[in-house]
Design an enzyme around this catalytic site. Sequence first.
Site, short mmCIF file in Angstrom:
data_model
loop_
_atom_site.label_atom_id
_atom_site.label_comp_id
_atom_site.label_asym_id
_atom_site.label_seq_id
_atom_site.Cartn_x
_atom_site.Cartn_y
_atom_site.Cartn_z
N ARG A 88 81.84 -2.57 80.10
CA ARG A 88 81.65 -2.65 78.65
C ARG A 88 81.13 -1.02 78.36
NH1 ARG A 88 77.93 -7.39 76.63
NH2 ARG A 88 76.34 -6.27 77.59
N LYS A 190 78.10 -1.46 72.45
CA LYS A 190 76.68 -1.53 72.58
C LYS A 190 76.23 -0.25 72.24
CE LYS A 190 73.69 -4.52 75.50
NZ LYS A 190 73.26 -5.34 74.33
N GLU A 226 77.73 -13.26 64.87
CA GLU A 226 76.73 -13.55 66.06
C GLU A 226 75.42 -13.13 65.36
OE1 GLU A 226 76.98 -10.11 68.95
OE2 GLU A 226 78.19 -9.07 67.70
N1 PLP Z 1 75.55 -9.57 70.94
C1 PLP Z 1 74.73 -8.84 70.90
C2 PLP Z 1 74.59 -8.04 69.65
C3 PLP Z 1 73.97 -8.27 71.90
O1 PLP Z 1 73.14 -7.41 71.81
C4 PLP Z 1 73.67 -8.95 73.15
C5 PLP Z 1 73.05 -8.60 74.17
O2 PLP Z 1 73.40 -7.82 75.08
C6 PLP Z 1 74.75 -10.01 73.36
C7 PLP Z 1 75.73 -10.39 72.13
C8 PLP Z 1 75.19 -11.04 74.52
O3 PLP Z 1 75.70 -10.18 75.40
P1 PLP Z 1 75.26 -10.12 76.87
O4 PLP Z 1 75.66 -11.66 77.21
O5 PLP Z 1 76.13 -9.45 77.89
O6 PLP Z 1 74.08 -9.91 77.31
C1 COI Z 2 70.61 -8.05 75.94
O1 COI Z 2 70.64 -9.19 76.16
O2 COI Z 2 70.80 -7.41 77.30
C2 COI Z 2 70.37 -7.14 75.03
O3 COI Z 2 70.61 -5.94 74.77
C3 COI Z 2 69.64 -7.70 73.91
C4 COI Z 2 68.60 -6.96 73.26
C5 COI Z 2 67.47 -6.86 74.36
C6 COI Z 2 69.02 -5.49 72.82
#
Ligand code: PLP
Ligand code: COI
Length: 346
Positions: A88, A190, A226
């Site tokens: 990612r 991200k 989301e």
């Molecule tokens: N959506 C957003 C906007 C986020 O910041 C996060 C956190 O990282 C997620 C979804 C969930 O992603 P992940 O499960 O890879 O942490």
């Molecule tokens: C995560 O879940 O890793 C995120 O990045 C969410 C937030 C702390 C930015």
Amino acid sequence: MTEIETVEPAIDWDSLTFSLTPARSMYLATCERGGEWEKGSLVPYGNIEFSPAAGVLNYGQGVFEGTKAFKTEKDRIVLFRPEMNAQRMIQSAERLCIPLIPEESFLDAVEKTVRDNADYIPPSDKGSLYVRPIVWGTGPVLGVHEAPSYMFVVFVSPVGPYFQGGIPCLHIKVTKLFHRAAQNGTGAAKAIGNYGASLYPLKLAKDRGFNEVMYLNSNDQEMVEELGAANVFVLKGNKLLTPRLGGTILPGVTRDSTIQIARDILDLDVQETDVSVDDILSADELFCAGTAVVICPIGKVTTDDDYAEISHEMGPVTKELREALMDIQIERREDQFNWLYPIDIL
Ligand code: PLP
Ligand code: COI
């Protein structure tokens, strides 16, 4: 390599929250535009000096990742699916014109940082070590263009629950006033700027007593995307719905893991599909999923003209999903999907 301090951390594992506890060291590597990433190294955790004209400071040229290391019940240290974070980060970096960090270099940096800070990992029932890989355009720019040089850093912090009060049933504000992402924007990356832009909607929501903001599709204002920092799931009978990936939402590692657990362990009918505000308001159970939030129930939803009380406590399916995920992460349950990435402590 700079000399590393080796003082035992004095951390109260019982009062961990999702906030920064500086650790011993961080990983740092640099790269010139058009060149290769140089071999990085561990340095003491601390401040970094940039030019005021740094690309990241002026034009937000930065992307990051978030993963966690766990101390497991088998007395091992494991990362959870870090390869997905590596991939990612490559996708995110491409979108922001940042030199790509190869998967092996990403994993090597994360591994070295976790190993060197292993004593900052909480016991398995107290929390985890949050790992933050981040890359910035650090060279000076004045006009809007790519920075001439870049820095990749991995830092870590022991963390507890993301939301105040442990695992509360969240109260969510569905907003039509703000959008997190637009089609062909940076929603699936991200990118650091996505989070800066989420602060004002979050502040307004928190000032009114909500825990988080739920964003809608900017084209139709009807379909759910989301939360500001997590993906969303809706249970209706035996169906588990989650918004489809379409370029505007973050492809979460926890989202993907939840889908697989729901299908293969709970035998739910999982659909990645369009999820409407009506689906949310009439959910049997509702929860969010992310590395930081884990799986956290949503108990109440407020829209501009509607309100729904979903539950006062975590629903049984949400609980089963959360426990299965966490039990795999701490090796209380077999890693049937082969998700764990063990770190040997030499
Ligand atoms: N959506 C957003 C906007 C986020 O910041 C996060 C956190 O990282 C997620 C979804 C969930 O992603 P992940 O499960 O890879 O942490
Ligand atoms: C995560 O879940 O890793 C995120 O990045 C969410 C937030 C702390 C930015």
